[in-house]
Write an enzyme that holds these catalytic residues in place. Structure first.
Site, PDB file in Angstrom:
ATOM      1  N   LYS A  34       0.825  -1.215   0.000  1.00  0.00           N
ATOM      2  CA  LYS A  34       0.000   0.000   0.000  1.00  0.00           C
ATOM      3  C   LYS A  34       0.859   1.265   0.000  1.00  0.00           C
ATOM      4  O   LYS A  34       0.493   2.249  -0.643  1.00  0.00           O
ATOM      5  CB  LYS A  34      -0.973  -0.004   1.184  1.00  0.00           C
ATOM      6  CG  LYS A  34      -2.140  -0.970   0.952  1.00  0.00           C
ATOM      7  CD  LYS A  34      -3.282  -0.788   1.925  1.00  0.00           C
ATOM      8  CE  LYS A  34      -4.465  -1.655   1.498  1.00  0.00           C
ATOM      9  NZ  LYS A  34      -5.556  -1.663   2.446  1.00  0.00           N
TER      10      LYS A  34
ATOM     11  N   LYS B 107      -4.239  -9.553  -6.963  1.00  0.00           N
ATOM     12  CA  LYS B 107      -5.498 -10.002  -6.339  1.00  0.00           C
ATOM     13  C   LYS B 107      -6.605  -8.977  -6.576  1.00  0.00           C
ATOM     14  O   LYS B 107      -6.337  -7.775  -6.629  1.00  0.00           O
ATOM     15  CB  LYS B 107      -5.268 -10.279  -4.852  1.00  0.00           C
ATOM     16  CG  LYS B 107      -5.739  -9.185  -3.945  1.00  0.00           C
ATOM     17  CD  LYS B 107      -5.766  -9.531  -2.492  1.00  0.00           C
ATOM     18  CE  LYS B 107      -6.007  -8.246  -1.715  1.00  0.00           C
ATOM     19  NZ  LYS B 107      -7.297  -8.133  -1.081  1.00  0.00           N
TER      20      LYS B 107
ATOM     21  N   LYS C 290     -11.052  -4.070  -3.697  1.00  0.00           N
ATOM     22  CA  LYS C 290     -12.003  -2.945  -3.785  1.00  0.00           C
ATOM     23  C   LYS C 290     -11.290  -1.697  -4.279  1.00  0.00           C
ATOM     24  O   LYS C 290     -11.830  -0.927  -5.047  1.00  0.00           O
ATOM     25  CB  LYS C 290     -12.538  -2.594  -2.394  1.00  0.00           C
ATOM     26  CG  LYS C 290     -13.419  -3.592  -1.766  1.00  0.00           C
ATOM     27  CD  LYS C 290     -13.870  -3.030  -0.416  1.00  0.00           C
ATOM     28  CE  LYS C 290     -13.857  -4.105   0.640  1.00  0.00           C
ATOM     29  NZ  LYS C 290     -12.583  -4.248   1.338  1.00  0.00           N
TER      30      LYS C 290
HETATM   31  N1  AQP Z   1      -9.203 -11.133  -3.983  1.00  0.00           N
HETATM   32  C1  AQP Z   1      -9.570 -11.746  -2.865  1.00  0.00           C
HETATM   33  N2  AQP Z   1      -9.728 -13.096  -2.844  1.00  0.00           N
HETATM   34  C2  AQP Z   1     -10.120 -13.746  -1.719  1.00  0.00           C
HETATM   35  N3  AQP Z   1     -10.371 -13.101  -0.541  1.00  0.00           N
HETATM   36  C3  AQP Z   1     -10.228 -11.760  -0.518  1.00  0.00           C
HETATM   37  N4  AQP Z   1     -10.415 -10.835   0.447  1.00  0.00           N
HETATM   38  C4  AQP Z   1     -10.133  -9.604  -0.046  1.00  0.00           C
HETATM   39  N5  AQP Z   1      -9.781  -9.692  -1.338  1.00  0.00           N
HETATM   40  C5  AQP Z   1      -9.825 -11.015  -1.661  1.00  0.00           C
HETATM   41  C6  AQP Z   1     -10.873 -11.170   1.791  1.00  0.00           C
HETATM   42  O1  AQP Z   1     -12.010 -10.352   2.063  1.00  0.00           O
HETATM   43  C7  AQP Z   1     -12.060 -10.117   3.487  1.00  0.00           C
HETATM   44  C8  AQP Z   1     -12.317  -8.668   3.731  1.00  0.00           C
HETATM   45  O2  AQP Z   1     -11.208  -7.932   3.253  1.00  0.00           O
HETATM   46  P1  AQP Z   1     -10.962  -6.462   3.749  1.00  0.00           P
HETATM   47  O3  AQP Z   1     -12.018  -5.599   3.230  1.00  0.00           O
HETATM   48  O4  AQP Z   1     -10.853  -6.455   5.230  1.00  0.00           O
HETATM   49  O5  AQP Z   1      -9.544  -6.043   3.236  1.00  0.00           O
HETATM   50  P2  AQP Z   1      -8.682  -6.501   2.013  1.00  0.00           P
HETATM   51  O6  AQP Z   1      -8.228  -7.890   2.211  1.00  0.00           O
HETATM   52  O7  AQP Z   1      -7.604  -5.465   1.870  1.00  0.00           O
HETATM   53  O8  AQP Z   1      -9.726  -6.415   0.813  1.00  0.00           O
HETATM   54  P3  AQP Z   1      -9.667  -5.518  -0.492  1.00  0.00           P
HETATM   55  O9  AQP Z   1     -10.908  -5.756  -1.259  1.00  0.00           O
HETATM   56  O10 AQP Z   1      -8.359  -5.734  -1.189  1.00  0.00           O
HETATM   57  O11 AQP Z   1      -9.763  -4.041   0.106  1.00  0.00           O
HETATM   58  P4  AQP Z   1      -8.795  -2.797  -0.073  1.00  0.00           P
HETATM   59  O12 AQP Z   1      -8.669  -2.614  -1.548  1.00  0.00           O
HETATM   60  O13 AQP Z   1      -9.502  -1.677   0.594  1.00  0.00           O
HETATM   61  O14 AQP Z   1      -7.486  -3.136   0.576  1.00  0.00           O
HETATM   62  C9  AQP Z   1     -10.725 -10.595   4.054  1.00  0.00           C
HETATM   63  O15 AQP Z   1     -10.940 -11.835   4.711  1.00  0.00           O
HETATM   64  C10 AQP Z   1      -9.867 -10.765   2.851  1.00  0.00           C
HETATM   65  O16 AQP Z   1      -8.897 -11.786   3.037  1.00  0.00           O
END
Ligand code: AQP
Length: 343
Positions: free
Chosen positions: A120, A201, A204
């Site tokens: 990040k 991966k 969001k």
């Molecule tokens: N691509 C993914 N595949 C499988 N699991 C995923 N998770 C996130 N992306 C994937 C799982 O979703 C849960 C919630 O995630 P989060 O919102 O707490 O944070 P994150 O992992 O950082 O998700 P994002 O979508 O990538 O958000 P941003 O972009 O804001 O950082 C977790 O259990 C995560 O493992």
């Protein structure tokens, strides 16, 4: 023995999700779907981690909308308020206080090594302290509930490992206080990759990139278009593979497997007669559309009754507050802070 574990009939689960954008297919397959499927067998705490979301810049009005929308999506996906405590992190102040206590036992070097932090900061000009501290807040979230299990996608495995290290360090310094939790990673859907780039991966925060993510609220036509555009390779072989060249096809098969619950062999057999990647993409899109259709409809209904949504969240916050405040008091006692009314 840490916490009230002896009295528990079911294993306690804690997990969180950030309202940092519109919830995407990876969040659903890597986390939410499993939470719903296992809710009967567990004692469940699911937290919308808005304090985590503000570790990266957010537009206030958007964040408020996304937070309620995410809450509605969790209920729409099937979390039952009778079986799960669903709440917003900032509504339970023990999380921020617990984070401070754990900050005081966590070496900075542990945080600087985190992959998500390094990833990040490479995308930001100015890095907030909160971003470095993100995993300590996550540790507080989990440890305040004496969770046995933390169901997460593969990307969060390292943070759960760090939570275990922090719990063990605290227990070593101040005596047995925290339960050391385990990460539970789903067998299928643990790492859904971007449709535009299967080496990254699905996230969001990349959802603004055309063709990257499937948003759970996307209309069927949009989902079809996203899969049609999905990056594959120049071949026509439809099977699971570790070959980096086949990462796109592998990702599509992984999504189909996570949705249908079929084995790898069954999935490959399903596509044995497929006419090339066009067919594969169309059938994966169809499976995703049918899975998400009822969620979208229920989400729409809940968003039209914000009063009821806020009521459910208030009940969740009260239940979560009762558990976490109690644990926080124990932490403060251990650390030598004065508790009002106690000697
Ligand atoms: N691509 C993914 N595949 C499988 N699991 C995923 N998770 C996130 N992306 C994937 C799982 O979703 C849960 C919630 O995630 P989060 O919102 O707490 O944070 P994150 O992992 O950082 O998700 P994002 O979508 O990538 O958000 P941003 O972009 O804001 O950082 C977790 O259990 C995560 O493992």
């Amino acid at each position: 023995m840490a916490g009230d574990e002896r009295k528990r009939a079911k294993r306690r689960v804690f997990s969180g999700i950030q309202p940092s954008g519109d919830v995407q297919l990876g969040n659903y397959l890597g986390a939410i779907k499993g939470w719903v499927e296992r809710q009967d067998a567990k004692e469940n705490y699911f937290c919308i981690v808005d304090l985590h979301a503000i570790t990266t810049p957010q537009k206030p009005e958007e964040l408020r909308r996304q937070t309620r929308s995410l809450a509605a999506m969790l209920f729409a996906a099937g979390l039952d308020p009778e079986k799960c405590t669903v709440f917003i992190q900032s509504h339970v102040t023990a999380h921020a206080e617990g984070c401070w206590a754990l900050n005081c036992v966590t070496p900075v070097g542990w945080l600087e090594r985190m992959t998500q932090y390094k990833d990040k900061i490479s995308r930001q000009e100015s890095v907030a302290t909160g971003l470095l501290d993100y995993p300590v807040l996550m540790a507080a979230d989990i440890l305040l509930y004496d969770a046995d299990e933390v169901p997460v996608g593969d990307d969060q495995r390292q943070h759960v490992e760090l939570t275990r290290d922090i719990a063990q360090r605290f227990n070593h310094l101040y005596g047995d206080t925290f339960k050391v939790p385990e990460a539970v990673i789903p067998e299928a859907g643990a790492r859904v990759m971007g449709l535009d780039d299967p080496t990254v991966k699905m996230s969001k925060s990349y959802a603004h990139i055309r063709g990257h993510a499937v948003n759970l609220l996307d209309e069927p036509k949009e989902i079809e278009r996203s899969f049609k555009r999905a990056v594959t390779d120049s071949g026509n072989d439809i099977r699971f593979s570790d070959d980096p060249e086949k990462a796109g096809v592998n990702n599509l098969l992984g999504v189909y497997k996570a949705i249908t619950g079929r084995s790898r062999e069954e999935v490959e057999a399903d596509f044995a007669g497929a006419r090339g990647y066009g067919d594969l993409k169309a059938r994966v899109a169809e499976a995703v559309i049918e899975e998400l259709r009822p969620l979208r409809e229920r989400h729409h209904r809940l968003m039209n009754d914000v009063g009821e949504l806020d009521r459910l969240l208030a009940v969740g916050a009260e239940q979560a507050g009762a558990v976490s405040e109690n644990k926080l008091k124990e932490v403060k006692r251990r650390m030598g802070l004065v508790i009002p009314g106690e000697q």
